[in-house]
Design a protein around this motif. Structure first.
Motif, PDB file in Angstrom:
ATOM      1  N   TYR A  64      75.641  20.907  67.312  1.00  8.03           N
ATOM      2  CA  TYR A  64      74.318  20.897  66.681  1.00  8.03           C
ATOM      3  C   TYR A  64      73.289  20.477  67.709  1.00  8.03           C
ATOM      4  O   TYR A  64      73.615  19.813  68.696  1.00  8.03           O
ATOM      5  CB  TYR A  64      74.278  19.983  65.452  1.00  8.03           C
ATOM      6  CG  TYR A  64      74.550  18.532  65.735  1.00  8.03           C
ATOM      7  CD1 TYR A  64      73.532  17.663  66.087  1.00  8.03           C
ATOM      8  CD2 TYR A  64      75.844  18.028  65.653  1.00  8.03           C
ATOM      9  CE1 TYR A  64      73.786  16.330  66.350  1.00  8.03           C
ATOM     10  CE2 TYR A  64      76.110  16.694  65.920  1.00  8.03           C
ATOM     11  CZ  TYR A  64      75.074  15.856  66.264  1.00  8.03           C
ATOM     12  OH  TYR A  64      75.329  14.533  66.539  1.00  8.03           O
ATOM     13  N   GLU A  65      72.058  20.892  67.481  1.00  9.54           N
ATOM     14  CA  GLU A  65      70.998  20.588  68.443  1.00  9.54           C
ATOM     15  C   GLU A  65      69.705  20.341  67.672  1.00  9.54           C
ATOM     16  O   GLU A  65      69.316  21.154  66.827  1.00  9.54           O
ATOM     17  CB  GLU A  65      70.830  21.791  69.385  1.00  9.54           C
ATOM     18  CG  GLU A  65      69.867  21.582  70.508  1.00  9.54           C
ATOM     19  CD  GLU A  65      70.454  20.817  71.699  1.00  9.54           C
ATOM     20  OE1 GLU A  65      71.680  20.893  71.919  1.00  9.54           O
ATOM     21  OE2 GLU A  65      69.673  20.140  72.387  1.00  9.54           O
ATOM     22  N   SER A  66      69.067  19.221  67.993  1.00  7.92           N
ATOM     23  CA  SER A  66      67.771  18.933  67.396  1.00  7.92           C
ATOM     24  C   SER A  66      66.698  19.729  68.133  1.00  7.92           C
ATOM     25  O   SER A  66      66.556  19.589  69.351  1.00  7.92           O
ATOM     26  CB  SER A  66      67.488  17.427  67.515  1.00  7.92           C
ATOM     27  OG  SER A  66      66.117  17.200  67.306  1.00  7.92           O
ATOM     28  N   VAL A  67      65.981  20.556  67.410  1.00  7.01           N
ATOM     29  CA  VAL A  67      64.939  21.374  68.039  1.00  7.01           C
ATOM     30  C   VAL A  67      63.834  21.645  67.021  1.00  7.01           C
ATOM     31  O   VAL A  67      64.118  21.916  65.850  1.00  7.01           O
ATOM     32  CB  VAL A  67      65.526  22.699  68.590  1.00  7.01           C
ATOM     33  CG1 VAL A  67      66.242  23.517  67.534  1.00  7.01           C
ATOM     34  CG2 VAL A  67      64.452  23.555  69.262  1.00  7.01           C
ATOM     35  N   ASP A  68      62.601  21.526  67.478  1.00  5.57           N
ATOM     36  CA  ASP A  68      61.476  21.915  66.625  1.00  5.57           C
ATOM     37  C   ASP A  68      61.242  23.403  66.845  1.00  5.57           C
ATOM     38  O   ASP A  68      60.699  23.813  67.887  1.00  5.57           O
ATOM     39  CB  ASP A  68      60.229  21.094  66.980  1.00  5.57           C
ATOM     40  CG  ASP A  68      59.059  21.429  66.064  1.00  5.57           C
ATOM     41  OD1 ASP A  68      59.100  22.477  65.384  1.00  5.57           O
ATOM     42  OD2 ASP A  68      58.098  20.635  66.029  1.00  5.57           O
TER      43      ASP A  68
END
Ligand code: NDP
Length: 262
Positions: A64-68
């Protein structure tokens, strides 16, 4: 679930997988994947993405990757996907499955005559229209090998085909986003494209509309729906979603609604 929806080694990407419909789609589709498949979950909230990833089967490789997504450029999106692959080559996968689910409802307090700020329009379209279009192009370029079967699902809405007073940003955004994926389907007859409309589902988004919508008639409709508990659960809509995918009676690019007969 009766039967396999996507068989072989699958690369599954779900945007907006930190909560709501996207989280449930990630859970349900992942539970139906074969060994060797990989899942990539995107959204801003890393804690909640981690919670989603913890619910997925342990035989899969889950990242998973936090990205706006409203600000991420094509290069950044490409890096995220390549990083998630580790050393693997895209052609090691039999199928690509992309769920363009992330979205926001935007400002629902104003009638169209008050939608006069270019910056608000642009910010809304950055996330809800431009980002899925750019991410989709990035993915198609990475997984461009013809041998990889490609499946692209856009989570659309009744609001994309029916106008609702004071829901101007959301209605127009959903319409534009859906048409983008219809054009994409026309251009790529070998890709399985679905615009799935999940019905009214009890999530944060539904609460936001019901609490903030400016038009009183629309507000009453949404509030009654929530009060009478006639909105769907994420379980219900995702079950129907899998049935639609399994039955595969739609033509690529079609808009299929929760309430449509299979
Ligand atoms: P939620 O608000 O519960 O979830 C929205 C998801 O989008 C979250 O995971 C959120 O993650 C993510 N997201 C929002 N902004 C960004 C951003 N800038 N960058 C990355 N991710 C973002 O809504 P729903 O689950 O209800 O909605 C999911 C989809 O279903 C949407 O496309 C919506 O339009 C559609 N839909 C929903 C209906 C409903 O009744 N609920 C009806 C019809 C369609 P995070 O905050 O962690 O970034």
């Amino acid at each position: 679930m009766a039967g396999k929806i996507f068989s072989g080694k699958v690369f599954l990407l779900v945007t907006g997988a930190s909560q709501g419909i996207g989280q449930k789609i990630a859970e349900v589709l992942s539970s139906n994947l074969d060994n060797g498949s990989q899942v990539l979950l995107l959204a801003r909230n890393a804690e909640k993405l981690k919670e989603t990833s913890n619910k997925l089967p342990k035989n899969l490789s889950v990242k998973y990757e936090s990205v706006d997504l409203s600000v991420a450029k094509a290069d950044q999106l490409k890096d995220i996907v390549l990083k998630s692959l580790g050393g693997k080559k895209p052609e090691e996968f039999d199928q690509l499955v992309v769920i363009h689910n992330a979205g926001s409802v935007g400002d629902v307090s104003q009638p169209t005559t008050q939608m006069i700020d270019f910056d608000i329009w642009r910010k809304y379209y950055d996330l809800n229209v431009f980002s899925p279009a750019v991410l989709n192009g990035v993915l198609m370029n990475i997984f461009n090998n013809k041998k990889i079967k490609k499946n692209v699902i856009n989570i659309t809405s009744l609001c994309g085909i029916t106008p609702f007073k004071s829901i101007g940003y959301y209605c127009t955004g959903k319409a534009a986003r859906e048409m983008f994926f219809k054009v994409f389907a026309e251009e790529n007859p070998d890709i399985n494209v679905l615009n799935y409309s999940p019905g009214p589902v009890e999530t944060d988004m539904l609460a936001t509309i019901s609490n903030n919508v400016g038009d009183q008639d629309v507000k009453t409709t949404f509030q009654e729906m929530r009060k009478n508990k006639t909105a769907l659960t994420t379980d219900q809509t995702v079950r129907k979603f899998t049935e639609v995918l399994l039955a595969k009676k739609y033509k690529s690019g079609d808009h299929v609604d929760y309430y449509d007969e299979l």
